[in-house]
Design an enzyme around this catalytic site. Structure first.
Site, mmCIF file in Angstrom:
data_model
loop_
_atom_site.group_PDB
_atom_site.id
_atom_site.type_symbol
_atom_site.label_atom_id
_atom_site.label_comp_id
_atom_site.label_asym_id
_atom_site.label_seq_id
_atom_site.Cartn_x
_atom_site.Cartn_y
_atom_site.Cartn_z
ATOM 1 C CG HIS A 113 -5.657 -0.507 1.777
ATOM 2 N ND1 HIS A 113 -5.430 0.662 2.107
ATOM 3 C CD2 HIS A 113 -4.547 -1.223 2.344
ATOM 4 C CE1 HIS A 113 -4.390 0.794 2.751
ATOM 5 N NE2 HIS A 113 -3.924 -0.298 3.053
ATOM 6 C CG ASP A 116 -8.010 2.708 1.147
ATOM 7 O OD1 ASP A 116 -7.039 2.247 0.859
ATOM 8 O OD2 ASP A 116 -8.970 2.657 1.960
ATOM 9 C CB CYS A 128 -1.024 0.072 1.259
ATOM 10 S SG CYS A 128 -0.252 -0.304 2.769
#
Length: 394
Positions: free
Chosen positions: A282, A280, A74
């Site tokens: 993820h 994000d 990430c």
């Protein structure tokens, strides 16, 4: 639900109406919007940012390594996003917008190809992971903001098309003279003429001086990517940094901030009120393989949903702030804004100085270690130029 295929749809991140109905401005990478009247414009601007997420089924890293970065990549993806924004500004301009379903400009395709998940792309997950080995990170290990900044600096040297000058400002200090030497390496700042320059010197990990570049490569200014790893508290961010941090997103040179929560990185692109706006990484998506003319479906590289938000107090104190200066005037303007912010309320996040003092005063070791987290109970090592500091569990 398969955790490897989570998307913004399946996680129900909400609609654009979730933006607060407030008269407070929305700031995204130096641009101001109204949450009351410009929600479509906000979404269009966010969608135009490059969104790099976990991928699966790409070529094994190193030939025999991982074929997915789910669970560990990430911060590497956030590094890709902040550098991707720099390349957008460099080649297309901050006001460029992405048009889905249309044949894209060659400059855009070239930028995106630099991040494709294959070993020969300049800034691929393969290159970042393998270059990180030199920073003491094994392939598949989680990075902190400082590590990814150092890796991006090294990889940018090979991107001859963009010719970026990437500077990582350490010790919470930005030294103006160092940056001007880096961005104008053919000038001898001591003697005032490149003809009198001596041997090329090394600064910030790159050769500098008239000999470091071929004559045809010289220009008035090499576009600057400035990355500043910072620690804004011990286990939690000090609220005295709230306003200075928000000021960074208001500057036209802003590339955003990489950071997040412990072991969960995000790319922060702006704020509204006391909430930070972020992309994000993820989400795991299949790897994309370009065709012979380097064209490929690019929808998965743009977040076509409202961005996430979190209260600024939830931010992990270990971050890296990024700025892009296309010209020397841009950099001079940035310096003026930083000095102005330093006189506002709150604590300055870093120091801006004209030149490096003749001797460095050793700062508190925690301030020299942006990747350190109080929750880490293992040994961490942080390299600062010629010295290695060992931090034992505290």
């Amino acid at each position: 639900m398969d955790a490897a295929t989570l998307t913004y749809d399946s996680l129900h991140y909400g609609e654009i109406e979730d933006f607060p109905e407030t008269s407070e401005p929305v700031w995204i990478l130096g641009k101001q919007f109204s949450a009351l009247t410009e929600k479509d414009e906000i979404l269009a601007d966010v969608t135009s940012r490059l969104w790099f997420t976990y991928r699966k089924n790409f070529q094994p890293i190193g030939g025999t390594g991982p074929t997915s970065d789910t669970g560990w990549g990430c911060m590497l993806r956030c590094g890709q996003m902040i550098l991707g924004q720099a390349l957008i500004c460099r080649h297309l301009g901050r006001d460029w917008t992405w048009s889905p379903g249309q044949r894209q400009r060659a400059e855009y395709i070239s930028i995106l190809n630099a991040f494709i998940d294959k070993k020969d792309s300049y800034y691929s997950i393969h290159q970042i992971a393998q270059m990180g080995v030199g920073e003491g990170k094994s392939i598949g290990q989680w990075y902190g903001p400082n590590t990814v900044a150092q890796v991006l600096k090294k990889l940018a040297v090979f991107d001859s098309r963009s010719r970026l000058a990437v500077h990582v400002a350490m010790d919470n200090t930005v030294v103006i003279e160092e940056i001007k030497r880096l961005c104008m390496p053919w000038l001898d700042f001591d003697r005032g003429a490149c003809a009198a320059s001596e041997e090329p010197r090394e600064m910030n990990g790159a050769l500098e001086g008239a000999c470091a570049l071929a004559e045809e490569e010289t220009a008035l200014w090499k576009p600057l990517v400035l990355l500043i790893p910072l620690r804004l508290g011990l286990s939690d961010i000090n609220e005295a940094y709230f306003e200075p941090l928000k000021q960074c997103f208001m500057m036209p040179q802003s590339l955003g901030v990489i950071g997040g929560k412990p072991n969960s990185a995000h790319y922060f692109i702006g704020f509204v009120g006391h909430e930070l706006i972020y992309l994000d990484p993820h989400t795991t998506q299949p790897a994309v393989d370009p065709n012979e003319d380097s064209q490929f479906p690019d929808d998965s590289y743009h977040c076509q949903h409202p961005p996430c938000r979190m209260h600024i107090c939830e931010l992990d104190p270990s971050i890296a702030a990024g700025f892009f200066c296309q010209t020397e005037d841009d950099f001079d303007d940035w310096c003026a804004q930083i000095r102005k912010v330093a006189n506002c309320r709150g604590l300055p996040m870093f120091e801006l100085v004209d030149s490096q003092p003749s001797h460095l005063i050793t700062a508190d070791v925690l301030n020299l270690t942006p990747d350190f987290s109080e929750s880490d109970r293992l040994e961490r090592f942080f390299d600062s130029e010629d010295e290695e500091f060992e931090i034992l569990s505290l």
